[in-house]
Design an enzyme around this catalytic site. Structure first.
Site, mmCIF file in Angstrom:
data_model
loop_
_atom_site.group_PDB
_atom_site.id
_atom_site.type_symbol
_atom_site.label_atom_id
_atom_site.label_comp_id
_atom_site.label_asym_id
_atom_site.label_seq_id
_atom_site.Cartn_x
_atom_site.Cartn_y
_atom_site.Cartn_z
ATOM 1 N N SER A 95 0.662 -1.194 0.108
ATOM 2 C CA SER A 95 -0.027 -0.219 -0.027
ATOM 3 C C SER A 95 0.908 1.288 -0.049
ATOM 4 O O SER A 95 2.035 1.163 0.212
ATOM 5 C CB SER A 95 -0.941 0.063 1.113
ATOM 6 O OG SER A 95 -0.219 0.194 2.340
ATOM 7 N N LEU A 109 -3.070 1.434 7.009
ATOM 8 C CA LEU A 109 -3.518 2.556 6.237
ATOM 9 C C LEU A 109 -3.038 2.471 4.762
ATOM 10 O O LEU A 109 -2.005 1.992 4.711
ATOM 11 C CB LEU A 109 -3.245 3.842 7.011
ATOM 12 C CG LEU A 109 -4.263 4.340 8.155
ATOM 13 C CD1 LEU A 109 -3.554 5.858 8.608
ATOM 14 C CD2 LEU A 109 -5.607 4.157 8.116
ATOM 15 N N HIS A 120 3.622 -5.062 2.863
ATOM 16 C CA HIS A 120 2.926 -5.616 4.197
ATOM 17 C C HIS A 120 3.483 -6.914 4.159
ATOM 18 O O HIS A 120 4.058 -7.506 5.486
ATOM 19 C CB HIS A 120 1.790 -5.679 4.026
ATOM 20 C CG HIS A 120 0.999 -4.202 4.054
ATOM 21 N ND1 HIS A 120 0.600 -3.504 5.407
ATOM 22 C CD2 HIS A 120 0.716 -3.315 3.140
ATOM 23 C CE1 HIS A 120 0.184 -2.449 5.131
ATOM 24 N NE2 HIS A 120 0.248 -2.303 3.899
ATOM 25 N N LEU A 122 5.208 -10.714 1.944
ATOM 26 C CA LEU A 122 5.557 -11.646 0.915
ATOM 27 C C LEU A 122 5.409 -12.900 1.466
ATOM 28 O O LEU A 122 6.156 -13.389 2.577
ATOM 29 C CB LEU A 122 7.018 -11.282 0.523
ATOM 30 C CG LEU A 122 7.561 -12.252 -0.753
ATOM 31 C CD1 LEU A 122 8.739 -11.196 -1.356
ATOM 32 C CD2 LEU A 122 8.030 -13.302 -0.291
ATOM 33 N N TYR A 166 16.539 -9.994 2.466
ATOM 34 C CA TYR A 166 16.053 -8.704 1.836
ATOM 35 C C TYR A 166 17.277 -7.762 1.345
ATOM 36 O O TYR A 166 17.143 -7.112 0.403
ATOM 37 C CB TYR A 166 15.174 -7.775 2.575
ATOM 38 C CG TYR A 166 13.805 -8.540 2.865
ATOM 39 C CD1 TYR A 166 12.759 -8.502 1.553
ATOM 40 C CD2 TYR A 166 13.400 -8.991 3.859
ATOM 41 C CE1 TYR A 166 11.767 -8.821 1.838
ATOM 42 C CE2 TYR A 166 11.861 -9.715 4.057
ATOM 43 C CZ TYR A 166 11.342 -9.691 2.991
ATOM 44 O OH TYR A 166 10.112 -9.958 3.006
#
Length: 205
Positions: A95, A109, A120, A122, A166
């Protein structure tokens, strides 16, 4: 032409079998591999994969079913699913966020005027793990974000043991995240997203 149809890395990859024709007529089959944005109709499949992937590790899910539906209704264009023969095997849900760092509000939000994409979650289906699918999906997602004119960077938060994964995907650690979930603490990570014009000249977006 829609923005999504212009993105070559989101188009399905069709692999035809020698048996795909019968008496000179093509049979209609599902694509062997397809990447596409998710829809609210995918929410249950998403949640089933997420629940199995996270509950055994942390005891909770980043997004619950109602939150998955919430984001897939508000900003489906910031999600990406990997389907094999019509079956969801991995996904990302994001988002928009409009602040420099993530806060507790970022968990629920979507800020339409934001320029940071908050990733948010994976997750990869259990039968498809240890095959590099998470890395491939993240690479495709970041390529996709580079074709969105409003996206400037990608943000996420993860536990310590996921930081090396990451980092291999090109993210850098920003330090401890102010967001907590129960007793869990997180590291916040960032990946720059190059400008739309640059990528149009170099990637065909």
């Amino acid at each position: 032409m829609s923005a999504l149809s212009a993105l070559p890395f989101l188009k399905p990859v069709h692999l035809r079998s020698p048996r795909s024709s019968l008496r000179g007529q093509r049979r209609h089959t599902l694509p062997a591999s397809e990447f596409r944005c998710l829809s609210p109709e995918d929410a249950i499949s998403v949640f089933e994969i997420e629940r199995e992937a996270f509950i055994s590790v942390s005891g909770d899910c980043p997004l619950h079913l109602d939150e998955i539906r919430h984001f897939l209704n508000l900003c489906p264009e910031l999600s990406l699913g990997w389907f094999e023969e019509g079956r969801l095997v991995a996904f990302i849900i994001g988002s928009l966020w409009d602040q420099e760092r993530l806060s507790q509000e970022a968990l629920t939000l979507h800020k339409p005027r934001g320029t940071a994409v908050h990733i948010h979650v994976l997750a990869v289906h259990r039968t498809f793990r240890q095959q590099g699918k998470g890395s491939i999906l993240m690479w495709r997602y970041l390529q996709y974000l580079r074709c969105l004119p409003f996206a400037r960077r990608a943000l996420l938060m993860c536990e310590d043991f996921l930081v090396p994964f990451y980092q291999k995907c090109g993210f850098e650690a920003l330090g401890p995240c102010e967001v907590t979930v129960g007793e869990l603490a997180f590291i916040e990570m960032q990946h720059p997203v190059r400008g739309h014009a640059f990528m149009r000249r170099n990637s065909g977006c």
